[in-house]
Design a protein around this motif. Structure first.
Motif, mmCIF file in Angstrom:
data_model
loop_
_atom_site.group_PDB
_atom_site.id
_atom_site.type_symbol
_atom_site.label_atom_id
_atom_site.label_comp_id
_atom_site.label_asym_id
_atom_site.label_seq_id
_atom_site.Cartn_x
_atom_site.Cartn_y
_atom_site.Cartn_z
ATOM 1 N N PRO A 43 0.804 -1.227 0.000
ATOM 2 C CA PRO A 43 0.000 0.000 0.000
ATOM 3 C C PRO A 43 0.836 1.276 0.000
ATOM 4 O O PRO A 43 0.408 2.302 -0.511
ATOM 5 C CB PRO A 43 -0.818 -0.125 1.291
ATOM 6 N N LEU A 44 2.024 1.218 0.598
ATOM 7 C CA LEU A 44 2.996 2.308 0.510
ATOM 8 C C LEU A 44 4.211 1.770 -0.220
ATOM 9 O O LEU A 44 4.956 0.949 0.326
ATOM 10 C CB LEU A 44 3.383 2.817 1.891
ATOM 11 N N GLY A 45 4.418 2.188 -1.459
ATOM 12 C CA GLY A 45 5.514 1.668 -2.258
ATOM 13 C C GLY A 45 6.349 2.778 -2.866
ATOM 14 O O GLY A 45 6.109 3.967 -2.634
ATOM 15 N N SER A 46 7.337 2.379 -3.650
ATOM 16 C CA SER A 46 8.203 3.339 -4.332
ATOM 17 C C SER A 46 8.603 2.727 -5.668
ATOM 18 O O SER A 46 9.568 1.952 -5.756
ATOM 19 C CB SER A 46 9.440 3.664 -3.489
ATOM 20 N N GLN A 47 7.844 3.055 -6.703
ATOM 21 C CA GLN A 47 8.038 2.469 -8.019
ATOM 22 C C GLN A 47 9.453 2.710 -8.530
ATOM 23 O O GLN A 47 9.955 3.829 -8.544
ATOM 24 C CB GLN A 47 7.033 3.079 -8.991
#
Length: 414
Positions: A43-47
């Motif tokens: 839900p909290l990511g960093s593409q």
């Protein structure tokens, strides 16, 4: 006769033979965290982010860029999946492309459960080093740890959970405006008392929305606003006013770490069309503006529109006055400034100032709606120094209390 005498000799012998101790299996704790222990999804990511181990519990993290914006870094959102307890990881974070928006402009936070967050400062800061900086975590107390920007608020977990709770209240209606390019529902809350004696056409109407999805402190400001409005203290405001809240205009963003954009890479606060909604806009911006235009054409058009953002300092409201603030029965805009100052008992909000109009060709969600409809518009910036959820929520509660006090009674009859 003793019991043993009744047993067969082989069985008696077996019972008197000492049993071997059960062997214990011990899993060796790794001598260091590994790159496979760090993830950038969920839900909290960093593409596009990658992690490389450069020393014991020491990583080099290279951030990816926003869609179609090679110079705009994604935010650092990550999870340490295992083996973190007792370690103090060091993260050297790099964005090598050059940038207009430094990834380290705001503080980070870490959490052991993804709910309760602890502020964490960058070592150098964006003014000294906008392309590379370091996070030094303290000795950690759990094996799994979340890391996020500001006081993080995810869409798939936090926002949908909050909206599910709020919609149980009888004065809340949740409208689905459309679907994002990533397939998520675009949700607008409408809060007002259905059984109020005041007709909808006579109620003051406020529309508050967050455009930049990585500015999480401002989203918690909206959470505090909604929670106060739905409390017993907010009952009078609900009866006389209609409050629309868009917690996040670009809900695809948190799972990817996008700071300002949707999946097309369009800055969501440079996406308004003052000439009217059209399909040349960013996908979500078009749907949101079309929905706003429908509200403006209804029997309860919007009185004030608030663009909710985060930047340095405490909360900073900047106003473009509409007709009800032109020295009418409510008083001029300075009376609204006084109402907000009176409601802000914790000193979280700067005094209201007048905004600069038109500097972005009326493409923002402050200038644009004012240009199109002539309504009161507020650019509500700041809040970056409010490094806890509770302080940001308190600033939102003060805003809605001020609106309740200033917009007294109901709208004059036409």
């Amino acid at each position: 006769m003793r019991r043993r005498d009744l047993l067969s000799a082989p069985l008696a012998a077996a019972l008197t033979t000492a049993r071997p101790a059960t062997a214990r299996t011990t899993v060796a704790q790794p001598t260091s965290l590994d790159a496979s222990d760090i993830a950038f999804d969920g839900p909290l990511g960093s593409q596009g982010a990658t992690a490389t181990l450069v020393g014991p519990d020491h990583f080099r993290i290279v951030l990816g860029a926003a869609p179609n914006q090679p110079g705009w870094p994604n935010k650092l959102n990550a999870r340490i999946l295992r083996h973190a307890r007792g370690r103090a990881p060091r993260l050297d974070v790099v964005f090598p492309q050059g940038t207009d928006y430094a990834f380290n402009e705001y503080h980070q936070s870490f959490s052991y459960d993804g709910v309760h967050w602890h502020p964490l400062a960058w070592e150098r800061g964006y003014l000294a080093s906008p392309l590379a900086d370091t996070l030094q975590l303290p000795p950690l107390q759990a094996d799994q740890v979340w890391i996020g920007t500001q006081t993080p608020l995810s869409w798939d977990g936090d926002a949908l959970g909050l909206i599910a709770r709020w919609r149980q209240h009888p004065d809340v209606t949740v409208h689905t405006v459309g679907r994002t390019l990533g397939g998520r529902d675009m949700l607008r809350l409408e809060i007002t008392t259905a059984t109020s004696p005041h007709p909808r056409s006579r109620r003051w109407v406020h529309y508050l929305a967050n455009q930049h999805p990585g500015e999480h402190n401002s989203q918690w400001r909206l959470v505090g606003l909604v929670d106060w409005l739905l409390s017993d203290a907010g009952a009078d405001v609900r009866a006389r006013q209609i409050v629309h809240v868009v917690l996040m205009m670009s809900p695809d963003a948190p799972a990817n770490g996008w700071y300002r954009v949707n999946a097309q890479g369009v800055d969501m606060n440079r996406s308004y069309s003052p000439g009217g909604a059209n399909t040349r806009q960013a996908h979500e911006a078009y749907l949101w503006q079309r929905d706003l235009e429908a509200l403006m054409a209804s029997d309860a058009p919007v009185t004030t529109i608030w663009a909710i953002h985060t930047w340095s300092g405490i909360v900073e409201p900047q106003l473009i006055p509409g007709p009800e603030l032109q020295a009418g029965s409510l008083g001029d805009w300075t009376a609204l400034r006084q109402a907000l100052a009176s409601a802000d008992r914790l000193g979280l909000i700067e005094p209201v100032t007048l905004a600069k109009v038109g500097q972005y060709e009326n493409r923002t969600w402050t200038d644009g709606p004012h240009k199109q409809f002539g309504i009161t518009a507020m650019l509500c910036e700041g809040g970056a120094v409010l490094q806890t959820r509770q302080l940001n929520e308190a600033s939102g509660a003060a805003i809605i209390q001020a609106l309740g006090r200033f917009y007294t009674g109901v709208k004059p009859a036409p």
